[in-house]
Design a protein around this motif. Structure first.
Motif, short mmCIF file in Angstrom:
data_model
loop_
_atom_site.label_atom_id
_atom_site.label_comp_id
_atom_site.label_asym_id
_atom_site.label_seq_id
_atom_site.Cartn_x
_atom_site.Cartn_y
_atom_site.Cartn_z
N ASN A 39 0.85 -1.19 0.00
CA ASN A 39 0.00 0.00 0.00
C ASN A 39 0.88 1.23 0.00
N GLY A 40 0.55 2.18 -0.85
CA GLY A 40 1.29 3.44 -0.85
C GLY A 40 2.58 3.39 -1.65
N GLY A 42 2.91 3.30 -4.82
CA GLY A 42 2.84 4.12 -6.03
C GLY A 42 2.22 3.43 -7.24
N LYS A 43 1.56 2.31 -7.04
CA LYS A 43 0.98 1.57 -8.17
C LYS A 43 -0.08 2.40 -8.89
N THR A 44 -1.04 2.92 -8.10
CA THR A 44 -2.10 3.72 -8.73
C THR A 44 -1.51 4.98 -9.36
N THR A 45 -0.56 5.58 -8.68
CA THR A 45 0.09 6.78 -9.22
C THR A 45 0.72 6.46 -10.58
N HIS A 193 -2.79 -7.03 -5.31
CA HIS A 193 -2.10 -7.43 -4.08
C HIS A 193 -2.04 -8.94 -3.97
N1 LIG Z 1 -3.19 13.37 -5.23
C1 LIG Z 1 -2.39 13.03 -4.20
N2 LIG Z 1 -2.04 13.94 -3.27
C2 LIG Z 1 -1.21 13.63 -2.25
N3 LIG Z 1 -0.68 12.42 -2.07
C3 LIG Z 1 -0.99 11.47 -2.96
C4 LIG Z 1 -1.86 11.71 -4.07
N4 LIG Z 1 -1.98 10.57 -4.78
C5 LIG Z 1 -1.22 9.65 -4.15
N5 LIG Z 1 -0.63 10.19 -3.05
C6 LIG Z 1 0.27 9.48 -2.13
O1 LIG Z 1 1.23 8.78 -2.90
C7 LIG Z 1 1.55 7.53 -2.33
C8 LIG Z 1 1.31 6.42 -3.34
O2 LIG Z 1 -0.08 6.26 -3.52
P1 LIG Z 1 -0.69 5.21 -4.53
O3 LIG Z 1 -2.15 5.38 -4.47
O4 LIG Z 1 -0.03 5.36 -5.84
O5 LIG Z 1 -0.23 3.84 -3.88
P2 LIG Z 1 -0.66 2.36 -4.24
O6 LIG Z 1 0.58 1.58 -4.45
O7 LIG Z 1 -1.67 2.38 -5.33
O8 LIG Z 1 -1.33 1.89 -2.87
P3 LIG Z 1 -2.56 0.87 -2.60
O9 LIG Z 1 -1.98 -0.50 -2.67
O10 LIG Z 1 -3.00 1.23 -1.21
O11 LIG Z 1 -3.61 1.14 -3.64
C9 LIG Z 1 0.69 7.42 -1.07
O12 LIG Z 1 1.49 7.79 0.03
C10 LIG Z 1 -0.43 8.43 -1.31
O13 LIG Z 1 -0.92 8.97 -0.11
#
Ligand SMILES: Nc1ncnc2c1ncn2[C@@H]1O[C@H](COP(=O)(O)OP(=O)(O)OP(=O)(O)O)[C@@H](O)[C@H]1O
Ligand SMILES: [Mg+2]
Length: 216
Positions: A39-40, A42-45, A193
């Motif tokens: 989690n966190g 950066g996958k969604t990013t 996941h």
């Molecule tokens: N628009 C935003 N503003 C501020 N922080 C952000 C934003 N988008 C993502 N983040 C932060 O960037 C980091 C990566 O987030 P992301 O959603 O990409 O993770 P993830 O790997 O998809 O996690 P998960 O498995 O929980 O979905 C996290 O710490 C999140 O809080």
């Protein structure tokens, strides 16, 4: 040549926190990639940057289809790709209207839109429910509808953010079946996941760690 995407030196920070730290990767066309990481991580990013919903602070997202130099990030390119987010964003209208949304914004309407949307709904097992209001679907059905909507217009590159999050085994199998049915026809990059799911679906499993991609 098929549409291909690659990234070079992608950096993305939020409030001083570096989420992506110079990601380099070339995704082969017609392959399925699973993107894993805590989690966190950066996958969604990364999926949002790849699908051009968000711009990177630094680095390039490069789309090519063999015809010219890198394609411009314009509406024509955006219409060839789709990101399915785990929060599905269905709207207050019939299952059919929701499924044909991606077609209608691409200028495909009427019988052709209905036929293609119906084909996608049938693939996910929702053909019989085309008239039901999308907001009354169970979450497993809603996730399958989101999948139908994402594939109805046959995107050449398909990004799926946790396509089976909070979906039961039967619906997971249905969604995985649809993904496997597209294997070899386009690039698919999905986050999950579930390690077993990554191995079932993907040609290549990738891990996001410390803001970088590693092959697993
Ligand atoms: N628009 C935003 N503003 C501020 N922080 C952000 C934003 N988008 C993502 N983040 C932060 O960037 C980091 C990566 O987030 P992301 O959603 O990409 O993770 P993830 O790997 O998809 O996690 P998960 O498995 O929980 O979905 C996290 O710490 C999140 O809080
Ligand atoms: Mg995420």
């Amino acid at each position: 040549m098929s549409l291909t995407v690659s990234v070079e030196g992608i950096w993305k920070s939020y409030g001083g926190h570096d989420v992506l730290r110079g990601v380099n990767y070339s995704f082969n066309p017609e392959r399925i990639y699973a993107l894993m990481g805590p989690n966190g991580s950066g996958k969604t990013t990364l999926l949002r940057v790849l699908s051009l919903l968000e711009t990177a602070d630094r680095g390039e997202v490069i789309y090519t289809d063999g015809t010219t130099a890198p394609l411009e990030h314009n509406i024509a390119l955006r219409r060839r790709i789709t990101l399915l987010l785990s929060s599905t964003g269905l709207f207050n209208a019939s299952v059919m209207k929701n499924a044909s949304y991606g077609l209608s914004i691409r200028g495909i309407r009427g019988d052709e839109a209905r036929e293609r949307a119906f084909g996608a709904l049938s693939l996910v097992g929702l053909g019989e429910m085309e008239r039901q209001n999308a907001l009354t679907l169970s979450s497993g059905e809603a996730q399958r509808l989101a999948m139908a909507r994402a594939i109805a217009h046959e995107p050449e590159v398909l990004f799926l953010d946790e396509p089976t999050a909070s979906v039961d085994i039967e619906n997971t199998q249905a969604i995985e079946g649809v993904i496997l049915g597209m294997k070899g026809t386009r690039s698919i990059i999905l986050s999950t996941h579930n390690e077993a799911q990554a191995r079932r679906l993907a040609d290549v499993v990738l891990y996001l760690r410390d803001g970088l991609i590693m092959e697993g």
